[in-house]
Design an enzyme around this catalytic site. Structure first.
Site, PDB file in Angstrom:
ATOM      1  N   GLU A 140       0.804  -1.230   0.000  1.00 52.70           N
ATOM      2  CA  GLU A 140       0.000   0.000   0.000  1.00 52.70           C
ATOM      3  C   GLU A 140       0.835   1.278   0.000  1.00 52.70           C
ATOM      4  O   GLU A 140       0.343   2.349   0.331  1.00 52.70           O
ATOM      5  CB  GLU A 140      -0.981   0.020   1.185  1.00 52.70           C
ATOM      6  CG  GLU A 140      -2.353  -0.504   0.854  1.00 52.70           C
ATOM      7  CD  GLU A 140      -2.419  -2.030   0.751  1.00 52.70           C
ATOM      8  OE1 GLU A 140      -3.480  -2.528   0.353  1.00 52.70           O
ATOM      9  OE2 GLU A 140      -1.443  -2.744   1.059  1.00 52.70           O
ATOM     10  N   TYR A 177       3.465   1.933   1.910  1.00 48.31           N
ATOM     11  CA  TYR A 177       4.075   2.276   3.194  1.00 48.31           C
ATOM     12  C   TYR A 177       5.593   2.032   3.142  1.00 48.31           C
ATOM     13  O   TYR A 177       6.157   1.704   2.112  1.00 48.31           O
ATOM     14  CB  TYR A 177       3.400   1.484   4.312  1.00 48.31           C
ATOM     15  CG  TYR A 177       1.999   1.966   4.627  1.00 48.31           C
ATOM     16  CD1 TYR A 177       1.781   3.243   5.142  1.00 48.31           C
ATOM     17  CD2 TYR A 177       0.890   1.148   4.406  1.00 48.31           C
ATOM     18  CE1 TYR A 177       0.488   3.690   5.440  1.00 48.31           C
ATOM     19  CE2 TYR A 177      -0.397   1.585   4.697  1.00 48.31           C
ATOM     20  CZ  TYR A 177      -0.595   2.856   5.212  1.00 48.31           C
ATOM     21  OH  TYR A 177      -1.861   3.301   5.491  1.00 48.31           O
ATOM     22  N   ARG A 212       2.727  -8.668   4.247  1.00 47.48           N
ATOM     23  CA  ARG A 212       1.770  -8.050   3.318  1.00 47.48           C
ATOM     24  C   ARG A 212       2.555  -7.475   2.143  1.00 47.48           C
ATOM     25  O   ARG A 212       3.281  -6.490   2.288  1.00 47.48           O
ATOM     26  CB  ARG A 212       0.979  -6.959   4.049  1.00 47.48           C
ATOM     27  CG  ARG A 212      -0.112  -6.293   3.216  1.00 47.48           C
ATOM     28  CD  ARG A 212      -1.392  -7.086   3.219  1.00 47.48           C
ATOM     29  NE  ARG A 212      -2.455  -6.329   2.576  1.00 47.48           N
ATOM     30  CZ  ARG A 212      -3.319  -5.552   3.218  1.00 47.48           C
ATOM     31  NH1 ARG A 212      -3.236  -5.410   4.537  1.00 47.48           N
ATOM     32  NH2 ARG A 212      -4.268  -4.901   2.579  1.00 47.48           N
ATOM     33  N   HIS A 232      -1.697   3.967  -1.653  1.00 53.50           N
ATOM     34  CA  HIS A 232      -2.753   4.906  -1.262  1.00 53.50           C
ATOM     35  C   HIS A 232      -2.838   6.100  -2.206  1.00 53.50           C
ATOM     36  O   HIS A 232      -3.897   6.727  -2.313  1.00 53.50           O
ATOM     37  CB  HIS A 232      -2.540   5.386   0.169  1.00 53.50           C
ATOM     38  CG  HIS A 232      -2.906   4.368   1.203  1.00 53.50           C
ATOM     39  ND1 HIS A 232      -4.066   3.632   1.145  1.00 53.50           N
ATOM     40  CD2 HIS A 232      -2.273   3.957   2.325  1.00 53.50           C
ATOM     41  CE1 HIS A 232      -4.126   2.812   2.189  1.00 53.50           C
ATOM     42  NE2 HIS A 232      -3.052   2.985   2.910  1.00 53.50           N
ATOM     43  N   ALA A 253      -2.447   5.887  -5.446  1.00 59.77           N
ATOM     44  CA  ALA A 253      -2.871   5.435  -6.773  1.00 59.77           C
ATOM     45  C   ALA A 253      -4.201   6.080  -7.139  1.00 59.77           C
ATOM     46  O   ALA A 253      -5.084   6.241  -6.291  1.00 59.77           O
ATOM     47  CB  ALA A 253      -2.982   3.920  -6.811  1.00 59.77           C
ATOM     48  N   GLN A 313     -18.554   4.730   3.906  1.00 58.59           N
ATOM     49  CA  GLN A 313     -19.097   5.901   4.590  1.00 58.59           C
ATOM     50  C   GLN A 313     -18.838   5.912   6.091  1.00 58.59           C
ATOM     51  O   GLN A 313     -18.570   6.965   6.671  1.00 58.59           O
ATOM     52  CB  GLN A 313     -20.604   6.008   4.320  1.00 58.59           C
ATOM     53  CG  GLN A 313     -20.930   6.354   2.890  1.00 58.59           C
ATOM     54  CD  GLN A 313     -22.434   6.444   2.650  1.00 58.59           C
ATOM     55  OE1 GLN A 313     -23.189   6.907   3.499  1.00 58.59           O
ATOM     56  NE2 GLN A 313     -22.878   5.984   1.500  1.00 58.59           N
TER      57      GLN A 313
END
Length: 675
Positions: A165, A167, A215, A253, A255, A340
């Site tokens: 992601e 990081y 990950r 994140h 992207a 949401q």
């Protein structure tokens, strides 16, 4: 015999066995930051009681510079070990297993002390990172390893080392963020050195009988990201370094391709994980938009992975696995991937929850217990507010009668589900229908209820929703002017050129509905990939198609208009608004804010600009759609109050701003919990 033999099969890790192939993936809920460890423990214990095979916590920082934001949870001392021990004991007492995610944010850390391989600022953070020297890198490795040791001391069954992601560890892998020319940069062998070293040293520190999940970003979706060959090479080295399991990460994140929103097809990236299968001998987990046991079973049965990660579905229903095991899949509260109440809350600094399950992360506060006194309850309105109230009240033992003037339950959900990209709402309505049957709720549809009909009930709840606001535009009575309700219900013919009055959430939904024709891209993975420019990383580095997004031409020419002098769509969801704006921009939808509606003519609508109403302009349109907001439908509530009869007013009938199912469901659930 089970309907899900692959999903419910145990997974032998050698030193321990997972009871099934379900991983509750990591989610940053904000719970750890509350310091209410009983509350945190109960959140995870509820999922453990629901038979999840293995859970992963939200990201825990190994040090201050790696923390995602100031005040974020860390594992840096004995006090942290003691606090987390409350979680692990509760989970183990409930029969579950849990791993702690170690998250070093690198340049994504929202703070001035952030560090990275190179001083390349992130587009999603205002803080430029400091480039680490050798000593600084060694400190980060040591802190991550110490964090893993403390997790073990706290009783965790393992750790997940976050390497995807975008990081910290991911930042070392790619030239997009790693500009170094020393032993930690340059060649891919050097760039992948850090994650390998972290896993190797962590394994040495925790011993053999401890789960280490890595990950791994299998498709970066950013320029200059990894190739598939590099992903495979890293995975094989991570296995050699001592990882127990490899988990799939999808996209950075930053992207500009959606990866977990509701408009993303189900299991949209399982094919990416499948490309790694057979290249390593340890189990591989796939992730993203897997939200039903049927989808999960298919993913496993077709050899895409050894295990599936389902994060937000466990917010929607803590008993997801139990219900799948006991033949009650139709009663699983569905994750609709709306973001949401989960991600939007996270990125707004709020505690996460779930639109369909307000009890998520509020297990110790929102208590739903059997009613001491059984009451007869009338609920008028079978939209989200009324349905959530009815289910909660009936579940507590009350006798519930649900009325609606429509011929089916769901209220405005039945319009939302017609919008391309919102197909998950079909499943939400189906779930409500299943729960009504399960709970024995009396339903009277197609009935207009009067105040007289509600006499004799112990409690009356008005959930009659909203009615469209009248924008009072001269000429709006013309035949080519229609309202959004009739458009979404397919009751009117819409011409090739459309002007939409109102650019809130409904206006955007109507625009999506009108620019698409045929199969929704959400229902066709190849179409969706082409629309957003996603490619096979084996053919194109990082999984980005060289030609970029290639959406189908719009079915209609659409112009979105709004009175507010701001960027249309600015008030949409924090984590999904950009997707809606980008999707419509790709369909050449014109978005114009700060207009006055002067008059509607045969050829369109005349608008002006500013307080001085300058520059009157005709917007050409064959059809004009009114989406100018809503007003509460309080007529029945007013009639009852005139008689002096007590009633509760909830949902849109209470507050009409936009169509807020999150607030309506939460309000209805909390009311029913107190009756």
């Amino acid at each position: 015999m089970t309907d899900y033999p692959h999903l419910l099969a145990p997974l032998d890790l050698g030193f321990t066995t997972l009871k099934n192939r379900v991983l509750m993936g990591s989610m940053h809920t904000g719970l750890e930051e509350t310091k209410d460890w009983n509350r945190v423990a109960e959140f995870y214990a509820a999922r453990a009681r629901g038979e999840v095979g293995l859970m992963v916590t939200g990201g825990i920082g190994p040090n201050l510079e790696g923390s995602v934001l100031p005040g974020a949870a860390m594992m840096v001392g004995q006090e942290d070990v003691d606090n987390h021990s409350v979680i692990t004991k509760r989970v183990h007492d409930a029969g579950g297993k849990i791993a702690m995610q170690i998250l070093h944010a690198g340049r994504y850390a929202y703070g001035p002390k952030c560090v990275a391989p190179s001083a390349v600022k992130s587009p999603i953070s205002p803080f430029p990172p400091a480039a680490l020297d050798d000593e600084g890198i060694e400190k980060q490795i040591g802190d991550i390893v110490a964090c893993a040791q403390r997790a073990q001391q706290a009783g965790y069954d393992g750790v997940e080392i976050m390497g995807s992601e975008g990081y910290f560890l991911n930042q070392f892998l790619v030239t997009h963020t790693n500009k170094r020319d020393d032993d930690w940069g340059g060649s891919y062998e050097n760039r992948m050195r850090l994650p390998i070293e972290v896993v190797r040293r962590a394994r040495e520190a925790v011993g053999t009988d401890f789960i280490i999940i890595y990950r791994l970003s299998m498709i970066d979706l950013v320029p200059n990201g990894s190739t598939h060959e590099e992903v495979v090479q890293l995975a094989q080295e991570i296995e050699k370094a001592g990882a127990t399991i490899i988990n799939t990460g999808i996209g950075w994140h930053e992207a500009r391709i959606p990866t977990i929103a509701t408009s993303v097809p189900r299991a949209a990236f399982a094919w990416v994980t499948k490309k790694l299968m057979g290249k390593v001998s340890i189990p591989v987990i796939t992730s993203n938009r897997i939200n039903t046991p049927e989808v999960a079973e298919d993913v496993l049965a077709t050899g895409c992975a050894d295990m599936v990660s389902m994060a937000r579905p466990m917010l929607a229903d803590a008993d997801f696995v139990t219900k799948a095991m006991t033949g009650k899949s139709s009663q699983i509260a569905p994750c609709i991937a709306c973001n949401q109440a989960c991600l939007d809350h996270t990125f707004s600094g709020k505690i996460s929850s779930c639109l369909v399950n307000p009890q998520a992360c509020y297990e110790t506060e929102l208590l739903i217990t059997p009613a001491q006194t059984q009451k007869s309850i009338a609920i008028v309105g079978a939209g989200p507010a009324g349905l959530s109230t009815a289910m909660t009240a009936a579940g507590r033992g009350h006798q519930v009668t649900l009325f609606d003037r429509a011929s089916e339950i769901g209220g405005q959900l039945n319009m939302a589900k017609q919008v391309p990209g919102k197909e998950e709402f079909w499943g939400l309505v189906d779930w409500y229908r299943a729960m009504i049957a399960e709970l024995g709720i009396t339903v009277e549809l197609g009935r207009e209820v009067s105040a007289d009909d509600l006499q004799g009930f112990d409690e009356v709840i008005i959930a009659t929703g909203v009615v469209p606001r009248d924008p009072e535009i001269p000429g709006q009575d013309a035949a080519h002017v229609v309202n959004y309700i009739d458009v979404l219900r397919g009751k009117v013919t819409v011409g090739p050129r459309v002007a939409i009055i109102g650019a809130g959430g409904i206006g955007f939904d109507v625009a999506e509905f009108l620019v698409h024709e045929g199969i929704s891209p959400t229902e066709s993975l190849p179409d969706w990939m082409r629309e957003w420019g996603v490619a096979d990383p084996a053919a194109h580095r990082s999984g980005l198609a060289p030609e970029g997004p290639q959406p189908e031409p719009p079915a209609r020419q659409v112009t979105l208009l709004q009175r507010k002098a701001e960027k249309p769509g600015r008030r949409l969801g924090k984590t999904t608004g950009w997707i809606h704006r980008a999707a419509l921009a790709m369909k050449d939808v014109k978005m114009i804010g700060g207009v006055n509606y002067e008059r509607i003519e045969a050829g369109g609508i005349v608008v002006s600009h500013g307080e001085a109403r300058e520059n009157p302009t005709l917007i050409d349109a064959d059809t004009i759609v009114l989406c100018a907001g809503q007003l509460s439908d309080r007529s029945l509530a007013d009639a009852l109050e005139t008689r002096g009869a007590k009633c509760h007013v909830i949902g849109g009938a209470d507050v009409a701003t936009e169509l807020d199912a999150k607030r309506a469901i939460n309000q209805g659930t909390r009311l029913a919990a107190e009756l």
